[in-house]
Design a protein around this motif. Structure first.
Motif, PDB file in Angstrom:
ATOM      1  N   ILE A   4      39.125  45.559  50.302  1.00  0.00           N
ATOM      2  CA  ILE A   4      38.104  45.187  49.328  1.00  0.00           C
ATOM      3  C   ILE A   4      38.716  44.220  48.327  1.00  0.00           C
ATOM      4  CG2 ILE A   4      36.648  46.044  47.463  1.00  0.00           C
ATOM      5  CD1 ILE A   4      36.381  48.649  49.035  1.00  0.00           C
ATOM      6  N   LYS A   5      38.003  43.149  48.068  1.00  0.00           N
ATOM      7  CA  LYS A   5      38.438  42.193  47.062  1.00  0.00           C
ATOM      8  C   LYS A   5      37.279  41.934  46.118  1.00  0.00           C
ATOM      9  CE  LYS A   5      40.304  37.556  46.346  1.00  0.00           C
ATOM     10  NZ  LYS A   5      40.694  36.268  46.989  1.00  0.00           N
ATOM     11  N   MET A   6      37.385  42.429  44.899  1.00  0.00           N
ATOM     12  CA  MET A   6      36.326  42.224  43.920  1.00  0.00           C
ATOM     13  C   MET A   6      36.526  40.891  43.215  1.00  0.00           C
ATOM     14  SD  MET A   6      35.259  45.843  42.239  1.00  0.00           S
ATOM     15  CE  MET A   6      34.791  47.237  43.278  1.00  0.00           C
ATOM     16  N   GLU A   7      35.452  40.135  43.104  1.00  0.00           N
ATOM     17  CA  GLU A   7      35.489  38.825  42.466  1.00  0.00           C
ATOM     18  C   GLU A   7      34.452  38.768  41.354  1.00  0.00           C
ATOM     19  OE1 GLU A   7      34.839  36.038  45.591  1.00  0.00           O
ATOM     20  OE2 GLU A   7      36.867  36.266  46.419  1.00  0.00           O
ATOM     21  N   ILE A   8      34.743  38.004  40.326  1.00  0.00           N
ATOM     22  CA  ILE A   8      33.831  37.845  39.197  1.00  0.00           C
ATOM     23  C   ILE A   8      32.860  36.692  39.482  1.00  0.00           C
ATOM     24  CG2 ILE A   8      33.636  37.298  36.742  1.00  0.00           C
ATOM     25  CD1 ILE A   8      34.786  40.042  37.316  1.00  0.00           C
ATOM     26  N   ILE A   9      31.574  36.938  39.242  1.00  0.00           N
ATOM     27  CA  ILE A   9      30.575  35.872  39.301  1.00  0.00           C
ATOM     28  C   ILE A   9      30.462  35.234  37.921  1.00  0.00           C
ATOM     29  CG2 ILE A   9      28.155  35.301  39.729  1.00  0.00           C
ATOM     30  CD1 ILE A   9      28.072  37.683  41.668  1.00  0.00           C
ATOM     31  N   THR A  10      30.188  36.049  36.929  1.00  0.00           N
ATOM     32  CA  THR A  10      30.181  35.621  35.541  1.00  0.00           C
ATOM     33  C   THR A  10      30.157  36.857  34.646  1.00  0.00           C
ATOM     34  OG1 THR A  10      29.080  34.225  33.866  1.00  0.00           O
ATOM     35  CG2 THR A  10      27.658  35.451  35.349  1.00  0.00           C
ATOM     36  N   GLY A  11      30.859  36.806  33.528  1.00  0.00           N
ATOM     37  CA  GLY A  11      30.871  37.930  32.604  1.00  0.00           C
ATOM     38  C   GLY A  11      31.362  39.199  33.260  1.00  0.00           C
ATOM     39  N   ARG A  12      30.554  40.254  33.160  1.00  0.00           N
ATOM     40  CA  ARG A  12      30.894  41.545  33.752  1.00  0.00           C
ATOM     41  C   ARG A  12      30.306  41.723  35.156  1.00  0.00           C
ATOM     42  NH1 ARG A  12      32.631  45.740  30.399  1.00  0.00           N
ATOM     43  NH2 ARG A  12      32.906  45.191  28.206  1.00  0.00           N
ATOM     44  N   THR A  13      29.600  40.712  35.640  1.00  0.00           N
ATOM     45  CA  THR A  13      28.973  40.788  36.961  1.00  0.00           C
ATOM     46  C   THR A  13      29.907  40.225  38.017  1.00  0.00           C
ATOM     47  OG1 THR A  13      26.788  40.513  35.967  1.00  0.00           O
ATOM     48  CG2 THR A  13      26.960  40.172  38.339  1.00  0.00           C
ATOM     49  N   GLY A  14      30.117  41.008  39.073  1.00  0.00           N
ATOM     50  CA  GLY A  14      31.008  40.581  40.145  1.00  0.00           C
ATOM     51  C   GLY A  14      30.438  40.931  41.501  1.00  0.00           C
TER      52      GLY A  14
END
Length: 303
Positions: A4-14
């Protein structure tokens, strides 16, 4: 084993991926996560990843409750006590799996799998109208987007990322889907227009891609164009006196879909029947009788 690789879209949303499914996340002030839908397949390594980092999933807000959007619900509810949220009409459907199976045309192992997935789940409802769900003082806007399912809902995170679920086809799906499933084609197109009007910096589409505001009108227009094309293709195959069942078989064959073929997530034949219904509502096709044996006739345009 995939990681699993979590990535940020913007702010606290990923986001992170499970297979080819993109899961949208929001990190609460407590550090715990809210998921927007839980994936198309159960994924046992997910808790280990979260536990190693001291993260809990405390809630899953659903766009809708089709099988490919709830696969990890049971795991997350049992392990973390995650709250599961969905619209009133979606919960009503899940409480009566037979209704969902009938709507989607599911049978055999898929139907049994859906019953097993939904039976132990406990959902919290939100109204079938535009409203806000607030979790830890974080507001999530809920926007009704019916069509793909009765109570399909778009979710806008506090950062303005609009998760549209299956109300909009991704570029990949536009190119590859042979018969995109819509429970109500007219409502689905209205929902696409609703998405097109929204001013959000990012849109998460079909759990496959994230697009910027500058791209959403193009994608929405392509979606409507593609759905209309598919409906017109189905209508063009009608010969006077043909039964609905004959038409569906011919339309499926024209798209190289075999009768024994079943997409993991929905029933191709139900999708083609709704394309036919759309053309009937537009007055381009006339139907006599009821059910698969009803007879179909072309309607000649006036003038």
């Amino acid at each position: 084993m995939e990681t699993i690789k979590m990535e940020i879209i913007t702010g606290r949303t990923g986001s992170f991926r499970i297979g080819n499914c993109l899961i949208i996340t929001y990190t609460l002030p407590s550090g715990n996560l809210i998921l927007l839908d839980s994936g198309a397949k159960s994924y046992d390594p997910l808790p280990a990843y979260l536990d190693e980092r001291g993260i809990r999933v405390t809630g899953v807000i659903h766009t809708h409750l089709h099988e490919d959007h709830i696969a990890n619900d049971r795991l997350l509810q049992q392990r973390y006590g995650a709250d599961l949220y969905a619209s009133v009409s979606e919960i009503r459907s899940s409480a009566d799996p037979e209704r969902v199976l009938q709507e989607l045309g599911l049978a055999g192992w898929m139907g049994e799998n859906y019953r097993e997935m939904t039976a132990p789940l406990v959902f919290t409802s939100f109204p079938d109208r535009e409203n806000t769900l607030t979790i830890e003082d974080c507001p999530f806007r809920l926007v009704p987007l019916p069509g793909h399912s009765t109570g399909h809902t778009g979710i806008i995170t506090p950062d303005g990322v609009f998760c549209v679920g299956d109300a909009l086809l991704s570029d990949f799906s536009l190119e590859n889907a042979r018969a995109p499933f819509e429970l109500d084609m007219s409502k689905a197109m209205d929902s696409i227009r609703r998405i097109r009007r929204e001013d959000c910096p990012y849109f998460a589409v079909s759990h496959r891609q994230v697009v910027k505001q500058s791209e959403i009108r193009r994608l929405a227009d392509q979606n409507i164009r593609r759905l209309r094309e598919l409906c017109a293709e189905t209508a063009s195959l009608v010969e006077d006196g043909m039964t609905e069942e004959e038409l569906v078989d011919i339309a499926a064959a024209a798209r190289e879909i075999h009768r024994d073929y079943r997409n993991v997530f929905f029933d191709i034949y139900i999708a083609i029947r709704e394309e036919l219904e759309y053309e009937i509502r537009l007055g381009r096709i006339r139907a006599e009788g009821e059910g698969p044996g009803r007879r179909l006739f072309r309607v000649q345009p006036r003038g």
